[in-house]
Design a protein around this motif. Structure first.
Motif, mmCIF file in Angstrom:
data_model
loop_
_atom_site.group_PDB
_atom_site.id
_atom_site.type_symbol
_atom_site.label_atom_id
_atom_site.label_comp_id
_atom_site.label_asym_id
_atom_site.label_seq_id
_atom_site.Cartn_x
_atom_site.Cartn_y
_atom_site.Cartn_z
ATOM 1 N N GLY A 341 13.676 91.077 35.162
ATOM 2 C CA GLY A 341 12.516 91.000 36.033
ATOM 3 C C GLY A 341 12.250 92.313 36.745
ATOM 4 O O GLY A 341 11.092 92.752 36.855
ATOM 5 N N ALA A 342 13.314 92.961 37.213
ATOM 6 C CA ALA A 342 13.163 94.264 37.873
ATOM 7 C C ALA A 342 12.658 95.310 36.890
ATOM 8 O O ALA A 342 11.853 96.179 37.240
ATOM 9 C CB ALA A 342 14.501 94.697 38.465
ATOM 10 N N LEU A 343 13.119 95.204 35.645
ATOM 11 C CA LEU A 343 12.713 96.169 34.625
ATOM 12 C C LEU A 343 11.234 96.017 34.267
ATOM 13 O O LEU A 343 10.548 97.010 33.981
ATOM 14 C CB LEU A 343 13.582 95.976 33.382
ATOM 15 N N GLN A 344 10.741 94.817 34.292
ATOM 16 C CA GLN A 344 9.325 94.590 34.014
ATOM 17 C C GLN A 344 8.436 95.222 35.090
ATOM 18 O O GLN A 344 7.344 95.704 34.816
ATOM 19 C CB GLN A 344 9.039 93.099 33.909
ATOM 20 N N ILE A 367 22.108 85.399 24.570
ATOM 21 C CA ILE A 367 20.949 85.101 25.409
ATOM 22 C C ILE A 367 19.677 85.528 24.674
ATOM 23 O O ILE A 367 19.499 86.700 24.335
ATOM 24 C CB ILE A 367 21.033 85.859 26.758
ATOM 25 N N THR A 368 18.779 84.584 24.460
ATOM 26 C CA THR A 368 17.544 84.882 23.737
ATOM 27 C C THR A 368 16.304 84.738 24.614
ATOM 28 O O THR A 368 15.188 84.875 24.133
ATOM 29 C CB THR A 368 17.392 83.943 22.521
ATOM 30 N N GLY A 369 16.524 84.472 25.902
ATOM 31 C CA GLY A 369 15.389 84.209 26.766
ATOM 32 C C GLY A 369 14.781 85.422 27.432
ATOM 33 O O GLY A 369 13.836 85.286 28.230
ATOM 34 N N ALA A 372 10.339 89.695 25.281
ATOM 35 C CA ALA A 372 10.452 90.501 24.058
ATOM 36 C C ALA A 372 10.381 91.996 24.354
ATOM 37 O O ALA A 372 11.138 92.784 23.777
ATOM 38 C CB ALA A 372 9.347 90.102 23.082
ATOM 39 N N GLN A 373 9.483 92.395 25.266
ATOM 40 C CA GLN A 373 9.364 93.820 25.580
ATOM 41 C C GLN A 373 10.629 94.349 26.229
ATOM 42 O O GLN A 373 11.075 95.461 25.937
ATOM 43 C CB GLN A 373 8.170 94.046 26.513
ATOM 44 N N VAL A 374 11.237 93.537 27.112
ATOM 45 C CA VAL A 374 12.478 93.955 27.772
ATOM 46 C C VAL A 374 13.604 94.075 26.754
ATOM 47 O O VAL A 374 14.365 95.045 26.752
ATOM 48 C CB VAL A 374 12.859 92.968 28.886
ATOM 49 N N TYR A 377 13.102 97.168 24.668
ATOM 50 C CA TYR A 377 13.348 98.364 25.478
ATOM 51 C C TYR A 377 14.844 98.561 25.693
ATOM 52 O O TYR A 377 15.369 99.680 25.610
ATOM 53 C CB TYR A 377 12.628 98.210 26.813
ATOM 54 N N ALA A 378 15.552 97.450 25.962
ATOM 55 C CA ALA A 378 16.997 97.529 26.164
ATOM 56 C C ALA A 378 17.706 97.960 24.879
ATOM 57 O O ALA A 378 18.678 98.730 24.914
ATOM 58 C CB ALA A 378 17.527 96.183 26.639
ATOM 59 N N ALA A 379 17.217 97.477 23.736
ATOM 60 C CA ALA A 379 17.812 97.879 22.455
ATOM 61 C C ALA A 379 17.656 99.373 22.236
ATOM 62 O O ALA A 379 18.584 100.052 21.758
ATOM 63 C CB ALA A 379 17.154 97.106 21.318
ATOM 64 N N LYS A 380 16.503 99.900 22.596
ATOM 65 C CA LYS A 380 16.302 101.347 22.471
ATOM 66 C C LYS A 380 17.234 102.106 23.420
ATOM 67 O O LYS A 380 17.735 103.188 23.094
ATOM 68 C CB LYS A 380 14.841 101.701 22.743
ATOM 69 N N GLY A 381 17.455 101.541 24.610
ATOM 70 C CA GLY A 381 18.397 102.156 25.539
ATOM 71 C C GLY A 381 19.806 102.169 24.983
ATOM 72 O O GLY A 381 20.540 103.147 25.131
#
Length: 526
Positions: A341-344, A367-369, A372-374, A377-381
């Motif tokens: 939520g903070a990342l959004q 965790i799949t919830g 999608a954008q987060v 983005y996290a995968a790229k991180g």
């Protein structure tokens, strides 16, 4: 004015917020209120800002009760004391800094700048206790200024004998928080702890471990003395001190022995109160690969989950990742959800390394919830963090990875240098997150084996694979790879190719038992 500031500061001299008694605290708060009420021309203020540790730390914190009155006069008095022409001593500056920290004035960058300027002008003339109090104030108020603390390290080392052991622990904590690893000072502190361990409380020892860990200073003497002291004084351990000590051990890659692990676990079960402490403890346990009992995992998860909204994004990510590795799915969902939520709201809320924790934690817990954008983005991180690690390898680590790839090539049938080189070149592939896997061997149409070398810096001091590498392995498994981890400490670097190939095959068989028949067949051909 100086006398008034010293009364405010007196309660903190040689002590920390967490050790203050209620009576002393109330007397000081009453004084602040009286000073504020007498001043004129300023605005009223409500509750002073609580000063606490930075995002991923577990430094002492205290909630400041409400104080009302006109604070402008107090701050004006402090500013006059810090004027370049004012004949202020080192004690005056330290008292002013402690008063600012006590008032919760972290946001007053101008006044803190004057504190730093005055400190620089006084230089080494500041005595030891004043240096200690100044260091504590900067840390307690979360005022990060690495250069100032780095410049204070020398004078602090020279005045170390004039400090009480508790003051030394706060100095080390402040230096660690700023990332100042002064070799001379930390070595002197380790000697002091070894000879005066009986004078240090459990909280002091926890702060020392945290400070050494945050600064990245490996000192076996300090760890041994602090660990023994914590076991001997286990009855004094609070939940906060236990979390702080555990965090320091994790940062130093030191797995606690059974006695210390038991003492820390008992204190955490009995007294962890702050969500940040629970999150830090979960991260530390998962990092060290220490599997606590179900009761402790539940205690940490419940406390962190209940206060998820009070955690910073970095704290939520660390705690969520830790709980994911410890196996508590509900706590993971709450903490990683808060971080998402903070990342959004702010894409810069997390560093690439924190994004990597967010991604690997969500994968490890299934965790799949996450939005999608987060998740993307996290995968790229995660991929960025992996690539960064590849590009900063030192010569020894680079040689290890090179020899490991050659050993895999030899084990898979290459016998001559050109063949080995050709196979090694073919092994590097791009993973779905954009990072590069150094060694991926296609065993058949549906099976790809990723052989991942774990460098010495990513192992515990006793050679065990830490939680970070285990989490990365889970990510690779989720991406469709069979994963074999090869610790550098177990790999015979520099040995003949056949010997290295045997070691690689043994590691693959241990990591992926389902490939045992394939490994046995390759081993016969060596």
């Amino acid at each position: 004015m100086k006398s008034s500031l010293r009364v405010v500061a007196a309660a903190w001299t040689g002590m920390g917020a967490i050790e203050l008694g209620a009576a002393t605290g109330m007397r000081s708060f009453q004084l602040v209120s009286e000073m504020a009420a007498r001043s004129v021309g300023g605005s009223r203020f409500g509750a002073a800002r609580p000063f606490s540790a930075a995002a991923a730390s577990v430094a002492p914190a205290v909630q400041v009760p409400g104080v009302t009155g006109d604070a402008a006069g107090v701050l004006s008095s402090i500013e006059a004391l810090l004027h370049p022409e004012a004949p202020s001593s080192g004690k005056d500056v330290a008292d002013a800094a402690v008063a600012l920290a006590y008032l919760g004035a972290r946001g007053n960058r101008r006044l803190w700048g004057k504190v730093l300027e005055k400190t620089a002008s006084l230089g080494s003339s500041i005595d030891g206790p004043s240096l200690a109090n100044l260091s504590w104030a900067l840390s307690a108020a979360n005022v990060d200024h690495t250069r100032t603390l780095a410049e204070l390290a020398g004078p602090l080392a020279a005045n170390l004998k004039s400090l009480k052991p508790a003051q030394v622990s706060y100095v080390v904590e402040a230096l660690g928080k700023a990332g100042v690893a002064d070799v001379e000072l930390f070595a002197a502190v380790a000697d002091l702890v070894e000879t005066r361990a009986a004078e240090l409380s459990a909280a002091d020892l926890a702060r020392l471990l945290w400070g050494f860990g945050a600064a990245g200073v490996q000192d076996g003497k300090l760890v041994k003395a602090a660990s023994a002291g914590l076991v001997a004084k286990a009855g004094e351990l609070s939940g906060r001190s236990a979390a702080q000590a555990l965090w320091g051990l994790a940062a130093l890659r030191r797995v606690p022995d059974a006695a210390l692990a038991g003492a820390l676990s008992k204190a955490l079960k009995a007294g962890v109160e702050a969500p940040a402490d629970a999150a830090a403890a979960a991260w530390a346990l998962a990092t060290l690969g220490v599997k606590p009992d179900a009761a402790l995992i539940k205690t940490l998860a419940d406390k962190a989950k209940a206060g998820a909204g009070d955690l910073s994004p970095a704290q939520a990510v660390q705690g969520g990742w830790g709980l994911a590795m410890l196996g508590d799915r509900d706590g993971v969902a709450a903490l990683l959800g808060a971080a998402a939520g903070a990342l959004q709201k702010d894409p810069a809320a997390l560093s690439p390394s924190a994004l990597a924790l967010l991604y690997s934690g969500s994968v490890a817990a299934g965790i799949t919830g996450l939005p999608a954008q987060v998740a993307d983005y996290a995968a790229k991180g995660f991929g960025l963090a992996v690539e960064h690690g590849r590009h900063i390898r030192g010569a020894v680590a680079a040689s290890f990875h090179k020899e490991l790839a050659e050993a895999v090539a030899y084990a898979s049938g290459a016998r001559h240098r050109p063949d080995v080189a050709a196979k090694v070149a073919s092994y590097a592939v791009a993973a779905p997150d954009g990072s590069t896997l150094d060694v991926v061997v296609p065993l058949d149409a549906n099976t790809r084996l990723a052989v991942i070398g774990v460098e010495s810096e990513l192992l515990s001091t006793n050679g065990g694979v830490l939680g970070g590498s285990m989490a990365a392995a889970r990510v690779r498994e989720a991406q469709g790879y069979k994963v074999a981890l090869v610790p550098q400490g177990d790999f015979p670097t520099g040995a003949p190719l056949a010997t290295r190939a045997q070691a690689v095959l043994a590691a693959i068989k241990k990591s992926v038992p389902g490939l045992s028949s394939t490994v046995d067949k390759l081993a016969k051909d060596l």
